[in-house]
Structures are given as structure tokens and as C-alpha cells.
Design a protein around this motif. Structure first.
Motif, mmCIF file in Angstrom:
data_model
loop_
_atom_site.group_PDB
_atom_site.id
_atom_site.type_symbol
_atom_site.label_atom_id
_atom_site.label_comp_id
_atom_site.label_asym_id
_atom_site.label_seq_id
_atom_site.Cartn_x
_atom_site.Cartn_y
_atom_site.Cartn_z
ATOM 1 N N TYR A 479 31.822 40.557 27.721
ATOM 2 C CA TYR A 479 32.997 40.715 28.586
ATOM 3 C C TYR A 479 32.638 40.955 30.041
ATOM 4 N N ASP A 480 31.421 41.462 30.321
ATOM 5 C CA ASP A 480 31.060 41.740 31.706
ATOM 6 C C ASP A 480 30.779 40.472 32.506
ATOM 7 N N ALA A 481 30.748 39.309 31.855
ATOM 8 C CA ALA A 481 30.554 38.047 32.581
ATOM 9 C C ALA A 481 31.537 36.964 32.147
ATOM 10 N N LEU A 482 32.131 37.086 30.955
ATOM 11 C CA LEU A 482 32.862 35.946 30.404
ATOM 12 C C LEU A 482 34.301 36.247 29.996
ATOM 13 N N TYR A 483 34.830 37.409 30.353
ATOM 14 C CA TYR A 483 36.255 37.672 30.163
ATOM 15 C C TYR A 483 36.965 37.354 31.483
ATOM 16 N N PHE A 484 37.640 36.225 31.504
ATOM 17 C CA PHE A 484 38.209 35.734 32.755
ATOM 18 C C PHE A 484 39.556 36.365 33.096
ATOM 19 N N ASP A 485 40.078 37.239 32.232
ATOM 20 C CA ASP A 485 41.302 37.963 32.561
ATOM 21 C C ASP A 485 41.010 39.258 33.318
ATOM 22 N N CYS A 486 39.742 39.590 33.493
ATOM 23 C CA CYS A 486 39.377 40.825 34.196
ATOM 24 C C CYS A 486 39.745 40.728 35.678
ATOM 25 N N GLY A 487 40.112 41.865 36.245
ATOM 26 C CA GLY A 487 40.320 41.911 37.684
ATOM 27 C C GLY A 487 41.762 41.915 38.119
ATOM 28 N N GLY A 488 42.693 42.249 37.225
ATOM 29 C CA GLY A 488 44.096 42.349 37.605
ATOM 30 C C GLY A 488 44.549 43.795 37.639
ATOM 31 N N ALA A 489 45.817 43.960 37.926
ATOM 32 C CA ALA A 489 46.396 45.297 37.900
ATOM 33 C C ALA A 489 46.485 45.796 36.463
#
Length: 609
Positions: A479-489
Motif C-alpha cells: 500500500y505504501d507504493a501501489l494504493y492509488f486512493d491514498c492522499g485524499g481527505a
């Protein structure tokens, strides 16, 4: 002037086709072009003096520098290009299947899609100069078989591509592959060797080339969760279009979850009639078959996941087969609302599962089936008096190890139903990393010859090597490189979501599976990037996947020894290709950086000062 620059300069002279500098400069053509200088394409203003040397950016990027700037992902084998181009008559292109194989509906769809790729390069038919040479493409498949091709873990996706030009100017292409999938990849590469020259306003192809190519990793995928938010089929097809362009080969369809059950199961109609967000937000069996075939045309397996025993809820309300359904406070029973887990002690549950599995196997014909196994909560099961009573009747306690035994019981009985609908075929099963995939439970309940483990922890988690050293095959989705939903509110709290910050394409590109696996890389099938859709829907899907998924694609196909910095100029070119084919890919830099290669990265500035 080195040989590469001489070749490009000669190329421009060859391509004028009667267009004089005065004619080009006095009409509405571009007034700038490019020259290859020290391996970098430099933008130059056109004049009578330099017109013969100037070429368009796509042509320059084909030949200037160490890499072929229009190819993504980079080929893994030998590449030879003659640095000359010819105009192609786009109305005179023919694709033939050689060795007496007749074109079927699949190949007709492949051909139509390939022609769409070529026409997408042309900004306007009115601007296209007529003329050019005939292009004949011959495709030879070494494997001849009846029926639809099926991608498996042992499919050979390699191909050989050659381009040659006859004395009369006709251009011939030969693609040879073991099977349909390799041939399709060869056509994808060929499309990237054809460019639109916006100086001369014509479609051009490399006059002579030879490429051998094959992927490093067998499993190259994207996961899309269509349960948290519903995605219309057209948006799923756009994702498949983008995947085909970069030779990703697995679409992991996380089709149901506790939030909704949008998958039509006729024998268990209550599931989707109660579980879908609305009657319009159901994937009918026709929809699923359409997506599966759309993927096949693009060389993609569509693999279903039915996540269980956790991550179930909506649709199961009246079946009396769940625990902690929509329990509150939810944080005591699951990781996000609404909660829900299957009750493994209900015997009738497995008949319902068999109906779900049966439809999935009929529609998807999967070579690998994903049974989920994500985020099972002991507290959830322990909150059910009937489950506790059943466990006590078995002589079990109520400790964690006992609930892991309950989970193992579920897995065994559910797998029996999978095997039944698969007609006894031992289809490989994928499970997410969990407490069950840790010692001692992994040894007790999961056969390494049957189960593939999908890793979603961090890339540095020591548990990964514990799984690998036991001989399990893995798919990496750290998840630290390949979860593309990261970085939202945050959506269940303030601040940002749990896996922030946003993951840039650079980190995706440099996410080395070899480093994660260490001495056990031979057990790594490949990787997937994931979009969990709590905060993403059809309107934001494209720019969350692209072009970051392209960075993953090159890591998996090529596994380059270089890092993202060497790929930066190439991915800017590639992003333009995604956009011209209708993919709403995120912009990575101002367009000025695309046109002024190597002048934006800070390391280039530091090197000059």
C-alpha cells in the motif's frame, strides 16, 4: 555531429515530400520543430536555413537519446531501428493473419481497435496530407487452436516484430508470436512506432526495425473496487483501454463489498436487488460478459474477487448468514462502516456461495480466482452468541486461535464449492495477507501449492519474506507504493485518509519487486496497483489510475535497472498518447517541459551550476 544526429537530419530531408521551406513557413503550419542535440530533443524556430534538419517532436523522440522515447513500456529484448521514416497512407493499411488462419470476431475487433489507435494520432482529417505508402501487416501465430484464447499463468506473451520496406516503397510488417496475446502486444508496439508529424502533417512509420520483446513478470494488474462507489461499464472499459496501451494483463474486479452487492446472481436475486445502490447500478450478466470480452480483445484477463468471509453486508439482510451487520460503534467490529461478516457456522451459507461462484466461473472463466480473506474481525464473530455456542459445541475455546480455526473451517468448505463449480479443476486461489497468512495459521490452513498470497502491507514488512520462504507465490500490492486512493481527505474523521500522502508516479516506478522479495523473487508472479473507491468514482477514475499505472506497467514488463529520472521525459510523451486516446490522465508537468526536454528537473539545473 554524431551518427544519430546525421541520421535524424537526413530523415527530415527525406520526409519533405515536395513541401518546400517557403510553403511550410508561409502557411498555417507550425513555425518550430526539433533537432537532436547531444541525445536531447531541442526545440528550434523554423527558418529557410534549418528547415531541412527540423523534425516533429514524436519523430525526434523515436531516435534521439538512449531510449526510444515513444515506446512504453520499453522492450526487454534486442531493438534495432533504421533512423528513417516514411509516410503511411492511412487509407491503405491491411492486417493479415498468416498460416491460413481465418479472421474471427475477436481478430476483427483487434484490427478495428488498432486502426482507432492510428486515427487517434491525427488531430484533424482536414489537416492530413494525402499520399504515402501502403502498409501491410502480417501476423503469424505458432499456436493454432479452436475457441477463444485464454490467458493463464503459463501463457507466453513474447513477440517478434520486424518492419521492412520494398523497392517500390511499400512497408511490410511481420509479427510472430506463440499465441494471440503475444501478437496483440506486438501490434501495440507497432502502433507506437507510427507517429503523426505535425510539421509535414502526415502519418509516418519507421522504415526498418527489428524488436524482440517479452515481459519480466507474468502478473501485471490493476484492481478496481466497484462496490464502495459504482462504476458504469463505459468507465471500466476506459480502464481496460489504458491497460492495453501499456500491456497490463490483469483487471482485478473487486465487484462486491459490505457497502453494495451490484453483481447479478439470478438464483440469489435478493443479493443484488437489496444490495445494489439502485436498479441502474447493477452489473447484469450481459454487462460482465461484455467487460470480459472487451478485456480479451485487449489481452487482459478479467479476474473476479468475491471477498469473504469479511466485507459482506448489503444484500444479505434477510439470509441470517451474517454477524455484526451494520453494527455500531462500527470501529469495534470492522475497519470502516458498514460492518458485516459471513457466519461460517450456517450450513446453508455454502449453497449461496456456490450460486455466486457458479455465475462467476461461468462468466469470467478465471484461471485464478480471488476469494478475498481481507480484514476479518475476531470481535465481529465473537459478538455473535450463535457462533460462540457453535464453537463451544465443537470443543473449541474463544481465543484468537480458535477463531482462526473457524476461519480455516470456512475456507475449507468454501473452497469445496469453488472446486465443484470449476468441475474439479484445481483453480489457483488468491487471498489477501491477513492474520491467517501468518504463522502458525498459514501452515495449518493454506496449501502453498494452491494459494497465491496478495501482499498489501508495506514493502518492507518482514512478514512478506516469511510467506515467501515457505514457498508461496505472491502478488505484490504494497500500500505504501501501489494504493492509488491514498492522499485524499479523511471520510470517517478529519485530516487526511489513512494511507496518505498521495503516491507519485516516481515511487510507483521505483517500487522494486526484487528488493521486496530478496532471495525469493522467483516466487513473485507480479504486482497490482489498487483503487479502493470510497472517495473515487467514474468522474475521477482516470486521473487516479493514469499515468501512474503506466509507471507500474514498465516496472512489471521491463523491470528497468534505471530509476524514474531516466524515464521522466518518456512518460511525458506517453501521457500525451493516453490523452489522445480518450484517457483522462493526470498532467505531470507543464507542457513546456514536454517541449523542452531535460530543462525542468532540478538535478539538470544543479548540474549546470
Amino acid at each position: 555531429m554524431n551518427s544519430r544526429i546525421l541520421a535524424v537530419a537526413a530523415l527530415a530531408a527525406l520526409l519533405t515530400f515536395g513541401t518546400t521551406p517557403s510553403e511550410a513557413l508561409n502557411n498555417d503550419h507550425l513555425v518550430y520543430g526539433y533537432e537532436c542535440q547531444k541525445g536531447v530533443c531541442k526545440k528550434v524556430e523554423l527558418s529557410e536555413e534549418n528547415f531541412s534538419k527540423a523534425i516533429s517532436l514524436p519523430v525526434c523522440r523515436l531516435f534521439c537519446g538512449e531510449d526510444i522515447g515513444t515506446l512504453w513500456p520499453k522492450p526487454t529484448g534486442a531493438v534495432e531501428l533504421e533512423r528513417l521514416m516514411k509516410q503511411v497512407d492511412v487509407s491503405n493499411i491491411e492486417i493479415k493473419l498468416l498460416a491460413s488462419r481465418k479472421k474471427d470476431n475477436l481478430w476483427n475487433n483487434v484490427e478495428n481497435r488498432w486502426m482507432d489507435l492510428i486515427h487517434a494520432k491525427i488531430p484533424s482529417r482536414k489537416s492530413l496530407n494525402n499520399g504515402g505508402y501502403e502498409l501491410n501487416i502480417g501476423v503469424t501465430l505458432k499456436e493454432q487452436h479452436d475457441g477463444l484464447p485464454r490467458l493463464t499463468l503459463v501463457t507466453d506473451e513474447s513477440y517478434n516484430l520486424s518492419i521492412d520496406s520494398a523497392a517500390d516503397g511499400q512497408v511490410s510488417v511481420n509479427i510472430t508470436a506463440e499465441n494471440f496475446f503475444g501478437a496483440r502486444h506486438g501490434l501495440e508496439t507497432l502502433a507506437q512506432l507510427i507517429v503523426y508529424d505535425d510539421i509535414r502533417r502526415e502519418v509516418q512509420i519507421v522504415t526498418k526495425a527489428s524488436i524482440y520483446d517479452a515481459p519480466v513478470y507474468k502478473w501485471r494488474g490493476l484492481l478496481l473496487d466497484t462496490a464502495r462507489n459504482f462504476f458504469p461499464v463505459k468507465s471500466i472499459k476506459r480502464t481496460l483501454d489504458g491497460m492495453a496501451m501499456v500491456k497490463l494483463n490483469t483487471f482485478h474486479w473487486h465487484i462486491t463489498d459490505s457497502h453494495s452487492f451490484p453483481f447479478e446472481v439470478p438464483k440469489q436475486a435478493e443479493l443484488y436487488k437489496l444490495g445494489a445502490y439502485s436498479p441502474r447500478k447493477v452489473y447484469s450478466q450481459e454487462d460482465v460478459a461484455d467487460v470480459v470480452e472487451y478485456g480479451r480483445v485487449r489481452g487482459i484477463r478479467v479476474m473476479p474477487e468475491f471477498d469473504a468471509p469479511a466485507h459482506v453486508g448489503e444484500g444479505w439482510q434477510h439470509k441470517n448468514m451474517t454477524a455484526c451487520f451494520n453494527a455500531q460503534p462500527w470501529k469495534n467490529f470492522c475497519v470502516e462502516p458498514p460492518c458485516g461478516q459471513l457466519d461460517p457456522t450456517v450450513e446453508g451459507l455454502y449453497n449461496v456461495l456456490e450460486d455466486i461462484y457458479s455465475d462467476m466461473f461461468k462468466l469470467f472463466n478465471p484461471d485464478v480466482f480471488h476469494m478475498g480473506g481481507d480484514e476479518v474481525s475476531v470481535n465481529c464473530w465473537n459478538s455473535s452468541q450463535s457462533i460462540r455456542s457453535w464453537m463451544n459445541a465443537q470443543g473449541w475455546g474463544l481465543e484468537e486461535s480458535d477463531f482462526m480455526q473457524l476461519w480455516g473451517h470456512f475456507q475449507e468448505k468454501a473452497l469445496e464449492r469453488v472446486d465443484r463449480v470449476a468441475n474439479g479443476t484445481r483453480t489457483p486461489i488468491t487471498l489477501w495477507t491477513s492474520r491467517l497468512t501468518e504463522a502458525p495459521f498459514i501452515d495449518d490452513f493454506l496449501d502453498k501449492d494452491r494459494y497465491i498470497i496478495q501482499i498489501w502491507t508495506t514493502g518492507e514488512d518482514p512478514k512478506v519474506k516469511e510467506i515467501l520462504k515457505r514457498g508461496y507465490r505472491i502478488i505484490v500490492s504494497n500500500y505504501d507504493a501501489l494504493y492509488f486512493d491514498c492522499g485524499g481527505a479523511g471520510w470517517v474523521t478529519n485530516g487526511n485518509n489513512w494511507c496518505s500522502p498521495y503516491i507519485g508516479w516516481q515511487k510507483v516506478y521505483d517500487n522494486s519487486l526484487a528488493k521486496i522479495a530478496g532471495d525469493y523473487e522467483h516466487h513473485v508472479l507480479g504486482s497490482e496497483a489498487a483503487i479502493w473507491s470510497e472517495q473515487i468514482d467514474e468522474f475521477t477514475l482516470d486521473n487516479r489510475f493514469w499515468p501512474r499505472a503506466s509507471a507500474l506497467a514498465e516496472r512489471l514488463w521491463t523491470n528497468p535497472a534505471t530509476n524514474w529520472r531516466q524515464a521522466e521525459a518518456r512518460i511525458l510523451m506517453h501521457r500525451e498518447r493516453l490523452v489522445e486516446n480518450g484517457i483522462g490522465a493526470e498532467s505531470l508537468q507543464p507542457e513546456w517541459c514536454l517541449q523542452n526536454e531535460d530543462e525542468c528537473p532540478i538535478d539538470a539545473y544543479d548540474a549546470q551550476n
